[in-house]
Design an enzyme around this catalytic site. Structure first.
Site, PDB file in Angstrom:
ATOM      1  N   TYR A  69       0.826  -1.217   0.000  1.00  0.00           N
ATOM      2  CA  TYR A  69       0.000   0.000   0.000  1.00  0.00           C
ATOM      3  C   TYR A  69       0.858   1.265   0.000  1.00  0.00           C
ATOM      4  CZ  TYR A  69      -4.308  -2.659   0.683  1.00  0.00           C
ATOM      5  OH  TYR A  69      -5.383  -3.501   0.515  1.00  0.00           O
ATOM      6  N   HIS A 135      -9.979  -6.656  -1.943  1.00  0.00           N
ATOM      7  CA  HIS A 135      -9.196  -5.730  -2.765  1.00  0.00           C
ATOM      8  C   HIS A 135      -9.426  -6.075  -4.227  1.00  0.00           C
ATOM      9  CE1 HIS A 135      -5.723  -3.445  -4.265  1.00  0.00           C
ATOM     10  NE2 HIS A 135      -5.490  -4.491  -5.041  1.00  0.00           N
TER      11      HIS A 135
HETATM   12  P1  IDP Z   1     -10.099   0.582  -3.197  1.00  0.00           P
HETATM   13  O1  IDP Z   1      -9.702  -0.603  -2.340  1.00  0.00           O
HETATM   14  O2  IDP Z   1     -11.589   0.632  -3.420  1.00  0.00           O
HETATM   15  O3  IDP Z   1      -9.306   0.686  -4.479  1.00  0.00           O
HETATM   16  P2  IDP Z   1      -8.451   2.755  -2.162  1.00  0.00           P
HETATM   17  O4  IDP Z   1      -8.837   4.193  -2.185  1.00  0.00           O
HETATM   18  O5  IDP Z   1      -7.396   2.269  -3.116  1.00  0.00           O
HETATM   19  O6  IDP Z   1      -9.799   1.893  -2.319  1.00  0.00           O
HETATM   20  O7  IDP Z   1      -7.999   2.442  -0.669  1.00  0.00           O
HETATM   21  C1  IDP Z   1      -7.297   1.245  -0.375  1.00  0.00           C
HETATM   22  C2  IDP Z   1      -7.884   0.659   0.894  1.00  0.00           C
HETATM   23  O8  IDP Z   1      -7.646   1.545   1.990  1.00  0.00           O
HETATM   24  C3  IDP Z   1      -9.411   0.481   0.889  1.00  0.00           C
HETATM   25  O9  IDP Z   1      -9.838  -0.683   0.230  1.00  0.00           O
HETATM   26  C4  IDP Z   1      -9.726   0.456   2.374  1.00  0.00           C
HETATM   27  O10 IDP Z   1      -9.404  -0.813   2.954  1.00  0.00           O
HETATM   28  C5  IDP Z   1      -8.736   1.488   2.910  1.00  0.00           C
HETATM   29  N1  IDP Z   1      -9.346   2.823   2.996  1.00  0.00           N
HETATM   30  C6  IDP Z   1      -9.657   3.655   1.963  1.00  0.00           C
HETATM   31  N2  IDP Z   1     -10.209   4.807   2.397  1.00  0.00           N
HETATM   32  C7  IDP Z   1     -10.237   4.704   3.761  1.00  0.00           C
HETATM   33  C8  IDP Z   1     -10.685   5.588   4.804  1.00  0.00           C
HETATM   34  O11 IDP Z   1     -11.162   6.699   4.571  1.00  0.00           O
HETATM   35  N3  IDP Z   1     -10.539   5.120   6.085  1.00  0.00           N
HETATM   36  C9  IDP Z   1      -9.998   3.899   6.375  1.00  0.00           C
HETATM   37  N4  IDP Z   1      -9.551   3.056   5.426  1.00  0.00           N
HETATM   38  C10 IDP Z   1      -9.682   3.434   4.131  1.00  0.00           C
HETATM   39 MG    MG Z   2      -7.275   0.953  -4.715  1.00  0.00          MG
END
Ligand code: IDP
Ligand code: MG
Length: 157
Positions: A69, A135
Site C-alpha cells: 500500500y 481488494h
Molecule cells: P479501493 O480498495 O476501493 O481501491 P483505495 O482508495 O485504493 O480503495 O484504498 C485502499 C484501501 O484503503 C481500501 O480498500 C480500504 O481498505 C482502505 N481505505 C480507503 N479509504 C479509507 C478511509 O477513509 N478510512 C480507512 N480506510 C480506508
Molecule cells: Mg485501490
C-alpha cells in the site's frame, strides 16, 4: 480498453493485445477471512465468470502491507490500513476474465460498503470503509505489479 482491437482477415481474427485486459488481482481481506466468508466470496467471484489462475492463503507482515500500500503512505488512514491488513490471514488470487479489472471493480462495489451498489461483494460482506472484505486492482498495470508481489513467475504462467 485495448482488448477490443482486432486484425480482421478472411479466415481469422487476431487479438493484438491478448493479455491487456484479461487479468486482475484480488485479496480477500482479514475481516472476511476471519468471519468465515472466504468460501462465499470465492463462490461469488466464480459465479461472476472469473477463472482462478492462482490462489494462496497467507498473512501479511507490516513490511509487506507497507510495501503493498505504499501508494497510500501519505493518506491519513495508512496506519489503520496496515494494522488491519496484518491482523489476520488474507487470500491472494489472480483472476482471469475478459475486461477483468473493470468487471471485478464492478463486482466488488465502492470502497465504502455504505455506498456500494446492492448485490456487490462489499455491500454484502464488508464491515466498514477500512475493513471492506476485498481488494481489486485499479488498472492492468497495477494488477500485474500486485500479482507479482504475491506469486512467482511459475505461478503466474
Ligand atoms: P479501493 O480498495 O476501493 O481501491 P483505495 O482508495 O485504493 O480503495 O484504498 C485502499 C484501501 O484503503 C481500501 O480498500 C480500504 O481498505 C482502505 N481505505 C480507503 N479509504 C479509507 C478511509 O477513509 N478510512 C480507512 N480506510 C480506508
Ligand atoms: Mg485501490
Amino acid at each position: 480498453m485495448t482488448g477490443d482491437v482486432f486484425l480482421h482477415s478472411k479466415s481469422q481474427e487476431i487479438n493484438l493485445f491478448p493479455m491487456a485486459t484479461n487479468r486482475t488481482f484480488t485479496m480477500i481481506k482479514p475481516d472476511a477471512t476471519g468471519a468465515g466468508k472466504t468460501g462465499k466470496i470465492i463462490d461469488r467471484i466464480i459465479g461472476a465468470g472469473f477463472t482462478i489462475k492462482a490462489m494462496k492463503w497467507t498473512q501479511l507482515s507490516m513490511d509487506d502491507a507497507a510495501a503493498f500500500y505504499a501508494v497510500h503512505k501519505e493518506r491519513p488512514f495508512f496506519g489503520e490500513l496496515t494494522e488491519y491488513m496484518t491482523s489476520a490471514p488474507i487470500v491472494a488470487a489472480i483472476l482471469e476474465k475478459d475486461n477483468a479489472v473493470a468487471d471485478f471493480r464492478t463486482l466488488i462495489g465502492a470502497t465504502n460498503p455504505a455506498e456500494a451498489a446492492p448485490g456487490t461483494i462489499r455491500a454484502d460482506f464488508a464491515e466498514s470503509i477500512a475493513a471492506n472484505a476485498v481488494h481489486g486492482s485499479d488498472s492492468d498495470e497495477n494488477a500485474a505489479i500486485e500479482g507479482a508481489f504475491f506469486f512467482s513467475a511459475r505461478e503466474l504462467a
